[in-house]
Scaffold this active site. Structure first.
Site, PDB file in Angstrom:
ATOM      1  N   SER A  68      43.902  24.649  90.917  1.00 55.36           N
ATOM      2  CA  SER A  68      44.644  25.042  89.724  1.00 55.36           C
ATOM      3  C   SER A  68      46.125  25.312  89.981  1.00 55.36           C
ATOM      4  O   SER A  68      46.879  24.405  90.250  1.00 55.36           O
ATOM      5  CB  SER A  68      43.941  26.250  89.111  1.00 55.36           C
ATOM      6  OG  SER A  68      44.464  26.521  87.852  1.00 55.36           O
ATOM      7  N   ARG A 518      49.364  41.203  94.731  1.00 49.17           N
ATOM      8  CA  ARG A 518      50.232  41.081  93.557  1.00 49.17           C
ATOM      9  C   ARG A 518      50.694  42.464  93.111  1.00 49.17           C
ATOM     10  O   ARG A 518      49.914  43.427  93.128  1.00 49.17           O
ATOM     11  CB  ARG A 518      49.486  40.420  92.399  1.00 49.17           C
ATOM     12  CG  ARG A 518      49.066  38.994  92.677  1.00 49.17           C
ATOM     13  CD  ARG A 518      48.721  38.266  91.382  1.00 49.17           C
ATOM     14  NE  ARG A 518      48.001  37.025  91.648  1.00 49.17           N
ATOM     15  CZ  ARG A 518      48.564  35.873  92.010  1.00 49.17           C
ATOM     16  NH1 ARG A 518      49.877  35.806  92.173  1.00 49.17           N
ATOM     17  NH2 ARG A 518      47.836  34.801  92.237  1.00 49.17           N
TER      18      ARG A 518
END
Ligand code: G16
Length: 557
Positions: A68, A518
């Site tokens: 992806s 993140r």
């Protein structure tokens, strides 16, 4: 009838697809993702488990080969359950176990799953597979097929597909065609028919106030140099010129996702390479396998404006809510978000629109499951991945109302619109093509330009950063990933930093698709947001054994 599986054959196949080192693979947010050159044994073994899953469900299962949004050098694989949904979480452990055992342990490990799940191995299995445009996807596809064949199962390889197209195929196969034809053409026909019907029903004369901006059917697409850029051209052939799409980053030159694609646009909050928007032009961006979509444009002051998954969710939710109330149906409608949802979007949904909002951990599998709890569940990640789910009961009520001659023509038209809208949504997973058609329909119905849409609420400034650490699994989270429980001291440090700013919020979590942590921050101004994101990143670097160069303060600080 398929052959019964043979442990010897499954074991023998490992000679052609041996594990090369002791690297441990984890089935993460969306399956396995890693450098493509490490994945051959992972694909072979995923094929073995997919067959067991198919036998256990007595239905076809899907296997998609894609990484992806990851860079082109990576690849990945994920399994798709019979109704087109992500693999049941309890089976993720089985795939991980099989992928990580030694070659000589394969047969025993497979037998363990068969025993635990009481699988009848004489049951025929069927695997449906597809792949994205990565150069490595072809050979990895063969590794997967070798695994499937070693288990004596049958398969259908669709070749190049977007991820949501493969999810669609799996559902079609297992519902005897009731969901649609299990063909690429069938997918385009289903979506385009629903789109053209819905568009006719919601022409601006019918319902909903007309805005100032005026709808434009011209779109500039950043195709991420991926499979979505190819497939959108196929879809366009079925749309009777209702949309004019100029495809940029179509894969004829640049690399997949390199300085382009939805992930790049969201993270950089700027236009991708290869698409310089004129002021006011409507632009969209897909990711590498076309399961995410973002809208963006340059406003009259030359400022980049992003309409992300949150904005898409609010647009869709308000449209469906209006139609449901027009029909007079009592349906429980809710929106599912993650911690990344902009605080303004959550406030807008709850306070202005009076729509319940649920927050779940990152990953479509979590959002999808939560959305199933509503009659109409709209789920979107801020990164542009999402769709709408209608419960069977809701669908039946809508279909019945659309045919109920006792209803006023307005009510029936609204019910017919909802009925077409159901057919327009890919109810298996987020789908950039289907979402684009739905957003375009709503903008058309409201006679809205992107700036009209964007004016619903103003996003809080936000920033996402990545930090490289020695071992990201030492970061544990709770409360839908909004707080950390380890390493010690990290959450206290984040709390202290957040207190320094107004309207501030920040959290950290290990990525399930990349080898990084993140960091997310939002606050009252972009300057404060960038500072907060930097300070939190530094804490992660210090307390979670960062590697490489420490994070740098925002430019000019
Ligand atoms: C996948 C998942 C998404 C998730 C994203 C990032 O997207 O399907 O649900 O938001 O990864 O996940 P993480 O933050 O754990 O790396 P895609 O588009 O890459 O398949």
């Amino acid at each position: 009838m398929a052959n019964e599986w043979s442990p010897t054959q499954a074991r023998r196949g490992t000679a052609k697809h041996p594990r090369k080192d002791d690297k441990v693979f984890t089935y993460g947010t969306a399956g396995f993702r890693a450098r493509a050159d490490t994945l051959d044994p992972v694909l072979y073994r995923s094929g073995l488990v997919a067959v067991l899953r198919s036998m256990s469900k007595k239905a076809a299962v899907g296997v998609m080969i894609t990484a992806s949004h990851n860079p082109e050098c990576d690849n990945g694989v994920k399994l798709i359950d019979p109704m087109g949904e992500m693999l049941q979480v309890s089976w993720e452990k089985y795939v991980s176990d099989i992928v990580n055992v030694r070659d000589d342990e394969i047969s025993d490990a497979l037998q363990k799953i068969i025993d635990e799940e009481k699988i009848d191995t004489s049951q025929a299995a069927y695997i449906i597979t597809g792949r994205d445009t990565r150069p490595s996807s072809c050979s990895l596809s063969q590794s997967l097929i070798d695994g499937v064949v070693a288990m004596g199962a049958e398969y259908k390889d669709y070749g190049l597909l977007t991820t949501p197209q493969l999810h669609y195929m799996v559902r079609c196969h297992n519902t005897g065609g009731r969901y649609g034809e299990p063909l690429e053409e069938g997918y385009y026909k289903k979506l385009s028919k629903a789109f053209l019907q819905l568009r006719q029903k919601v022409t601006p004369e019918f319902q909903i106030p007309i805005g100032e901006g005026g709808y434009k059917n011209e779109i500039f697409l950043d195709g991420a140099n991926g499979v979505g850029a190819l497939k959108v051209q196929q879809l366009l052939k079925h749309l009777d010129d209702a949309l004019k799409i100029t495809v940029c980053n179509d894969g004829s030159q640049g690399k997949l996702n390199e300085n382009c694609g939805a992930d790049y646009v969201k993270l950089h909050q700027g236009a991708p390479k290869g698409l310089i928007p004129e002021a006011g032009a409507k632009c969209i961006s897909f990711d590498g396998d076309a399961d995410r979509i973002l809208y963006f444009y340059k406003d009259g002051n030359g400022k980049f404006q992003l309409l992300d998954g949150d904005k898409i969710a609010t647009l869709i939710a308000s449209f469906i809510k209006e139609l449901v109330s027009e029909v007079g149906l009592s349906l429980n409608l809710g929106v599912v978000q993650t911690a990344y949802a902009n605080g303004s979007s959550t406030r807008y949904l709850e306070d202005e629109m009076k729509v319940p909002v649920a927050c779940v951990p990152t990953g479509v599998k979590h959002l999808h499951r939560k959305a199933e709890e509503f009659d109409v569940g709209i789920y979107f990640e801020a990164n542009g991945h999402g769709t709408v789910l209608f419960s069977q009961d809701a669908e039946e009520k809508i279909r019945a109302a659309s045919k109920d001659g006792s209803l006023s023509s307005e009510k029936r038209l609204a019910a017919e619109s909802l009925s077409s809208l159901i057919d327009l949504t890919n109810q298996t997973v987020g789908d950039a093509l289907a979402d684009m058609l739905l957003v375009e329909t709503i903008l058309f119905a409201r006679h809205w330009d992107v700036s009209d849409w964007n004016s619903a609420y103003t996003d809080l400034p936000n920033r996402q950063l990545k930090v490289k650490v020695k071992d990201r699994t030492i970061i544990h989270t709770t409360d839908a990933e909004r707080r950390t429980t380890s390493p010690a001291g990290l959450q206290d440090a984040i709390d202290e930093l957040v207190k320094k700013y107004t309207k501030a919020r920040s959290f950290v979590r290990p990525s399930g698709t990349e080898d990084i942590v993140r960091v997310y921050a939002e606050a009252d101004t972009q300057e404060n947001t960038d500072m907060l994101a930097y300070e939190v990143s530094l804490k992660v670097f210090q307390l979670a054994q960062g590697i490489g160069d420490p994070p740098q303060p925002p430019a000019g600080k």
